[in-house]
Structures are given as structure tokens and as C-alpha cells.
Design an enzyme around this catalytic site. Structure first.
Site, mmCIF file in Angstrom:
data_model
loop_
_atom_site.group_PDB
_atom_site.id
_atom_site.type_symbol
_atom_site.label_atom_id
_atom_site.label_comp_id
_atom_site.label_asym_id
_atom_site.label_seq_id
_atom_site.Cartn_x
_atom_site.Cartn_y
_atom_site.Cartn_z
ATOM 1 N N HIS A 160 -64.966 -19.291 -51.189
ATOM 2 C CA HIS A 160 -63.917 -20.227 -50.775
ATOM 3 C C HIS A 160 -62.944 -20.530 -51.931
ATOM 4 O O HIS A 160 -61.733 -20.443 -51.767
ATOM 5 C CB HIS A 160 -64.582 -21.513 -50.274
HETATM 6 C C1 HEM Z 1 -63.349 -26.907 -56.400
HETATM 7 C C2 HEM Z 1 -63.636 -26.527 -55.205
HETATM 8 C C3 HEM Z 1 -62.693 -26.310 -54.057
HETATM 9 C C4 HEM Z 1 -61.395 -25.867 -54.042
HETATM 10 C C5 HEM Z 1 -60.539 -25.450 -55.216
HETATM 11 C C6 HEM Z 1 -60.966 -25.859 -52.660
HETATM 12 C C7 HEM Z 1 -59.702 -25.520 -52.216
HETATM 13 C C8 HEM Z 1 -59.275 -25.563 -50.900
HETATM 14 C C9 HEM Z 1 -57.939 -25.278 -50.440
HETATM 15 C C10 HEM Z 1 -56.760 -24.892 -51.311
HETATM 16 C C11 HEM Z 1 -57.914 -25.414 -49.090
HETATM 17 C C12 HEM Z 1 -56.701 -25.222 -48.157
HETATM 18 C C13 HEM Z 1 -56.713 -23.804 -47.600
HETATM 19 C C14 HEM Z 1 -55.717 -23.619 -46.484
HETATM 20 O O1 HEM Z 1 -55.434 -24.564 -45.759
HETATM 21 O O2 HEM Z 1 -55.247 -22.485 -46.269
HETATM 22 C C15 HEM Z 1 -59.244 -25.773 -48.676
HETATM 23 C C16 HEM Z 1 -59.627 -25.981 -47.386
HETATM 24 C C17 HEM Z 1 -60.891 -26.286 -46.990
HETATM 25 N N1 HEM Z 1 -61.986 -26.526 -47.811
HETATM 26 FE FE1 HEM Z 1 -61.993 -26.391 -49.847
HETATM 27 N N2 HEM Z 1 -62.005 -26.256 -51.878
HETATM 28 C C18 HEM Z 1 -63.076 -26.548 -52.691
HETATM 29 C C19 HEM Z 1 -64.326 -26.982 -52.298
HETATM 30 C C20 HEM Z 1 -64.726 -27.139 -50.979
HETATM 31 C C21 HEM Z 1 -66.067 -27.513 -50.563
HETATM 32 C C22 HEM Z 1 -67.221 -27.786 -51.495
HETATM 33 C C23 HEM Z 1 -66.060 -27.545 -49.206
HETATM 34 C C24 HEM Z 1 -67.179 -27.884 -48.246
HETATM 35 C C25 HEM Z 1 -68.412 -28.090 -48.529
HETATM 36 C C26 HEM Z 1 -64.735 -27.184 -48.757
HETATM 37 C C27 HEM Z 1 -64.352 -27.093 -47.450
HETATM 38 C C28 HEM Z 1 -63.083 -26.781 -47.012
HETATM 39 C C29 HEM Z 1 -62.683 -26.691 -45.635
HETATM 40 C C30 HEM Z 1 -63.612 -26.899 -44.431
HETATM 41 C C31 HEM Z 1 -61.316 -26.398 -45.615
HETATM 42 C C32 HEM Z 1 -60.395 -26.203 -44.409
HETATM 43 C C33 HEM Z 1 -60.304 -24.727 -44.075
HETATM 44 C C34 HEM Z 1 -60.943 -24.444 -42.771
HETATM 45 O O3 HEM Z 1 -61.218 -25.357 -42.004
HETATM 46 O O4 HEM Z 1 -61.177 -23.242 -42.469
HETATM 47 N N3 HEM Z 1 -63.950 -26.944 -49.860
HETATM 48 N N4 HEM Z 1 -60.053 -25.864 -49.793
#
Ligand code: HEM
Length: 229
Positions: free
Chosen positions: A184
């Protein structure tokens, strides 16, 4: 009544300034996301500290072994509810769509950045949807097995043989979620212009056109017709 948008959220909208930006996440969702992220990282560190004696030194970050053991399951409960809140907001647009099959079979073009050979996509691509559902399943498994091995409160409810299976599944699920987490973060950093979606809440019009054109088209047609609500 205005029908529910199919590829976008009601709050997503285009700001027609130069350069054009598109709102992707409101403040509430971003705070929710970063609390979830911070909790998972702390859980990973404290979990590793409890996993193997060679990593026990990591308990120093939390104030010692006893505090780490007390804090880890509490943070697990925080992660569960924080992710649940994200789930409620995001599950609909993460449902599989026919174009996800084409996108997945053309993964070579995804890696090479040949976006013109890929189908137009809604708010999420199949890779993001995979991460979403993998995290959902693994967090469920972690909370269920975690409660089963939470000695402080549930020691008398779970027989020892069952607890042993729970410990094994808990460790396997933890390793799996760390791999999904790395995937991710790698994807978020590798796809230029994505990180700002979760920091500032917006992406550029060009990013939206290139990666999530159906999402952009739906918002554009809605915005020209006037607000959805
Ligand atoms: C340092 C760690 C992380 C970074 C840099 C990060 C970064 C991002 C970014 C940039 C997005 C937007 C992507 C888009 O909308 O195209 C996103 C969405 C998301 N992130 Fe993270 N994330 C991190 C950790 C996590 C963790 C630990 C979780 C869950 C346990 C998580 C769950 C999600 C979910 C569910 C989305 C929405 C995308 C979807 O529903 O398919 N993220 N994240």
C-alpha cells in the site's frame, strides 16, 4: 431524489482554478486514515517486540515489557474501530467492477505506465481494492484471534488448544498485513501525485484524468449540472 453517484463520493468535486484540482478526501477521512496508519505502525512495533526475544528491546519504546503487553491489545481495539469507520465510508467504491478484471489482466501495462492501454477507472483500481479487502479481512482475523489470546480479560473463556491456534493465526495475519501495508505504501509513493490525496485532500486534474477517468468524468458531469444535494 438525486441518484447516488456510482464512481465517486458526493463530496468529491472539481476546483476550476489553475491548475485544476479535484477533492478526493475530506478532512474527517484523512484524520481517520492517519489515526489508522499510526495505530497499525505502533501495533507492528509492539507486536514484533512481543513476538521474539531478539526483538524484546523494542518494548523500551513503550516504557517496558509490561506496559507493551497491556498497550498492544488496547491499540488493537483502536485500530479495529478506526478501520471500521474507514470501512463504512469506503466499502461501496471498493466493490469489484467489470473493468477491474481487464486492469488486472493488463498488470504489465500498469507497471510500465501504459495507461492508454488500460480501461477507464472509477475512484479505485483493482490493486487498491485488493488492499482494502485484504486489510478488512486481516483486521477482522486479528481482532477475533487477538481477543481470544487477551489473557487479562478472556483467559477463562478460551480453552488452551484453541488459544494455541489463535496465537498462530494471529501471528500469520500480522505478517500478512505487514506485507499488504508495504504494498500500500509503495503504491502510494510510486504513483506520483497520490500522497497529496491523503495529506492535502486533493489531486491534480491531470492525475485524476490519467488514473481515475471515470471518477473524474462523473464528478465533472455532476458539477456542470449543479450540486448533487
Ligand atoms: C504510512 C503509511 C501510509 C501511507 C503513506 C498511506 C497513504 C495513502 C494514500 C496516499 C491514500 C490515497 C490513495 C488514493 O486515494 O488513490 C491512501 C488510502 C487508503 N489507505 Fe493508506 N497509507 C498508509 C497507511 C495505511 C494503513 C495502515 C491503512 C489500514 C490499515 C490504510 C488504509 C487505506 C485505505 C483503506 C485507503 C483508501 C483506498 C481504498 O479504499 O481502496 N493506509 N493511503
Amino acid at each position: 431524489m438525486v441518484p447516488r453517484p456510482y464512481y465517486s463520493e458526493r463530496g468529491d468535486h472539481i476546483d476550476s482554478k489553475t491548475p485544476v484540482t479535484v477533492s478526493r478526501y475530506r478532512g474527517f477521512t484523512r484524520i481517520n486514515h492517519w489515526i489508522t496508519a499510526a495505530t497499525l505502525i505502533l501495533l507492528a512495533i509492539s507486536g514484533l517486540a512481543l513476538f521474539h526475544p531478539s526483538l524484546y528491546f523494542l518494548t523500551g519504546l513503550f516504557g517496558g515489557g509490561q506496559i507493551t503487553r497491556w498497550l498492544h491489545p488496547i491499540m488493537g481495539v483502536v485500530l479495529f474501530f478506526s478501520f471500521l469507520l474507514m470501512f463504512v465510508q469506503l466499502w461501496r467504491l471498493n466493490m469489484p467492477k467489470p473493468e477491474d478484471v481487464t486492469w488486472t489482466t493488463r498488470i504489465g501495462d500498469v507497471v510500465k505506465g501504459n495507461e492508454d492501454k488500460l480501461p477507464e477507472l472509477g475512484k479505485y483500481n483493482a490493486g487498491q481494492k485488493f488492499v482494502f479487502w485484504a486489510m478488512t479481512g486481516l483486521i477482522l482475523l486479528l481482532i477475533v484471534t487477538g481477543v481470544m489470546i487477551w489473557q487479562q480479560f478472556f483467559a477463562h473463556y478460551v480453552p488452551v488448544p484453541m488459544r494455541r491456534i489463535a496465537v498462530l493465526l494471529h501471528a500469520l495475519a500480522a505478517v500478512a498485513i505487514l506485507l499488504v501495508f508495504i504494498l500500500h505504501v509503495y503504491a502510494a509513493v510510486w504513483t506520483r501525485g497520490t500522497l497529496r490525496a491523503m495529506t492535502r485532500g486533493t489531486v491534480t486534474g491531470g492525475w485524476a484524468w490519467r488514473h481515475h477517468r471515470k471518477w473524474l468524468r462523473e464528478i465533472a458531469s455532476r458539477d456542470t449540472k449543479g450540486p448533487a444535494e
